[in-house]
Design a protein around this motif. Structure first.
Motif, PDB file in Angstrom:
ATOM      1  N   GLY A  31       0.789  -1.234   0.000  1.00 34.52           N
ATOM      2  CA  GLY A  31       0.000   0.000   0.000  1.00 34.52           C
ATOM      3  C   GLY A  31       0.813   1.272   0.000  1.00 34.52           C
ATOM      4  N   MET A  32       2.089   1.197  -0.361  1.00 34.04           N
ATOM      5  CA  MET A  32       2.954   2.364  -0.224  1.00 34.04           C
ATOM      6  C   MET A  32       3.105   3.178  -1.513  1.00 34.04           C
ATOM      7  N   GLY A  33       2.497   2.741  -2.602  1.00 36.49           N
ATOM      8  CA  GLY A  33       2.594   3.495  -3.852  1.00 36.49           C
ATOM      9  C   GLY A  33       4.022   3.618  -4.355  1.00 36.49           C
ATOM     10  N   LEU A  34       4.761   2.528  -4.353  1.00 34.83           N
ATOM     11  CA  LEU A  34       6.180   2.560  -4.659  1.00 34.83           C
ATOM     12  C   LEU A  34       6.463   2.534  -6.161  1.00 34.83           C
ATOM     13  N   GLU A  35       7.541   3.193  -6.543  1.00 35.95           N
ATOM     14  CA  GLU A  35       8.046   3.117  -7.912  1.00 35.95           C
ATOM     15  C   GLU A  35       9.063   1.990  -8.062  1.00 35.95           C
ATOM     16  N   ASN A  36       9.869   1.797  -7.038  1.00 34.41           N
ATOM     17  CA  ASN A  36      10.892   0.753  -7.068  1.00 34.41           C
ATOM     18  C   ASN A  36      11.094   0.183  -5.670  1.00 34.41           C
ATOM     19  N   ILE A  37      11.363  -1.102  -5.607  1.00 36.14           N
ATOM     20  CA  ILE A  37      11.888  -1.724  -4.406  1.00 36.14           C
ATOM     21  C   ILE A  37      13.323  -2.140  -4.687  1.00 36.14           C
ATOM     22  N   ILE A  38      14.237  -1.645  -3.871  1.00 39.79           N
ATOM     23  CA  ILE A  38      15.618  -2.091  -3.945  1.00 39.79           C
ATOM     24  C   ILE A  38      15.797  -3.075  -2.799  1.00 39.79           C
ATOM     25  N   GLN A  39      15.767  -4.340  -3.170  1.00 40.78           N
ATOM     26  CA  GLN A  39      15.791  -5.391  -2.161  1.00 40.78           C
ATOM     27  C   GLN A  39      17.214  -5.661  -1.687  1.00 40.78           C
ATOM     28  N   GLY A  40      17.315  -6.421  -0.606  1.00 47.94           N
ATOM     29  CA  GLY A  40      18.619  -6.653  -0.013  1.00 47.94           C
ATOM     30  C   GLY A  40      19.571  -7.436  -0.893  1.00 47.94           C
ATOM     31  N   HIS A  41      19.022  -8.293  -1.738  1.00 49.97           N
ATOM     32  CA  HIS A  41      19.793  -9.074  -2.694  1.00 49.97           C
ATOM     33  C   HIS A  41      18.986  -9.141  -3.986  1.00 49.97           C
TER      34      HIS A  41
END
Length: 215
Positions: free
Chosen positions: A188-198
């Motif tokens: 629900g955060m309206g994100l453009e990108n997730i930069i994950q840990g790996h």
């Protein structure tokens, strides 16, 4: 080490030596923030990029959690203020020195390291930081580990999750119920990108499916 510009003044790094672990740099007009350090073998390359390519210094380093591939490179950024969860400082102070001693037996590089715990910590709510025109919001994201935090760049809707989000969810010193709750909250955060840990950057059109897949 791979590097990519994600948006204006936001850069992503991915290790080519250990488990595709990721880190980031957010650049301001006079200084920069580093999010995680990769393994120490590559931490200096991040610092060189900031100093030589961006002509900036690193003022803050944010540790998303206490695991070696995200924070053992803190000492490669002398003069920087380290920010993390209170649990991260506790773990780096109490448990990491013995782990570093064991690692040093197999790799002489680790004999040169000094473990630097966070100087500034929080354990609940949010912590704000302004970098140039960008506002960072740090907040707890436990599950993979109890001391996990994530970093949201509010203007760009880019989220650095540390290991709270990975291609294959994995728990170390964490809790399954918290992991599920944290993962669900990203929807629900309206994100453009997730930069994950790996692994690779997750794009806006992929986020819902990746979150549901991880759940």
């Amino acid at each position: 080490m791979q590097r990519e510009r994600v948006s204006e003044n936001v850069f992503w790094f991915q290790s080519e030596t250990y488990a595709q672990v990721c880190a980031g740099v957010i650049a301001g007009s006079q200084w920069a923030v580093v999010v995680d350090t990769l393994m120490p073998q590559e931490s200096l390359a991040i610092r060189e990029f900031v100093e030589e390519k961006l002509n900036l210094s690193v003022r803050y380093v944010i540790n998303t959690h206490h695991h070696a591939d995200h924070c053992w490179g803190n000492c490669c950024f002398p003069g920087a203020t380290i920010i993390g969860h209170e649990g991260c400082r506790r773990m780096l102070t109490d448990r990491t020195p013995s782990a570093l001693e064991v690692a040093s037996q197999d790799n002489p590089l680790y004999r040169q390291l000094t473990i630097i715990p966070p100087h500034i910590t929080f354990s609940e709510g949010t912590f704000g930081l302004r970098v140039g025109k960008k506002h960072l919001k740090l907040f707890p994201s436990p599950g993979h580990s109890d001391d996990g935090i994530s970093v949201l760049i509010e203007e760009d809707r880019i989220l650095f999750t540390g290991d709270a989000f990975m291609p294959l969810p994995f728990i170390v010193d964490g809790n399954l119920e918290q992991y599920l709750e944290t993962t669900q909250s990203f929807l629900g955060m309206g994100l453009e990108n997730i930069i994950q840990g790996h692994g690779d950057i997750i794009l806006r059109g992929e986020i819902d499916d990746k979150v549901k897949e991880n759940i």
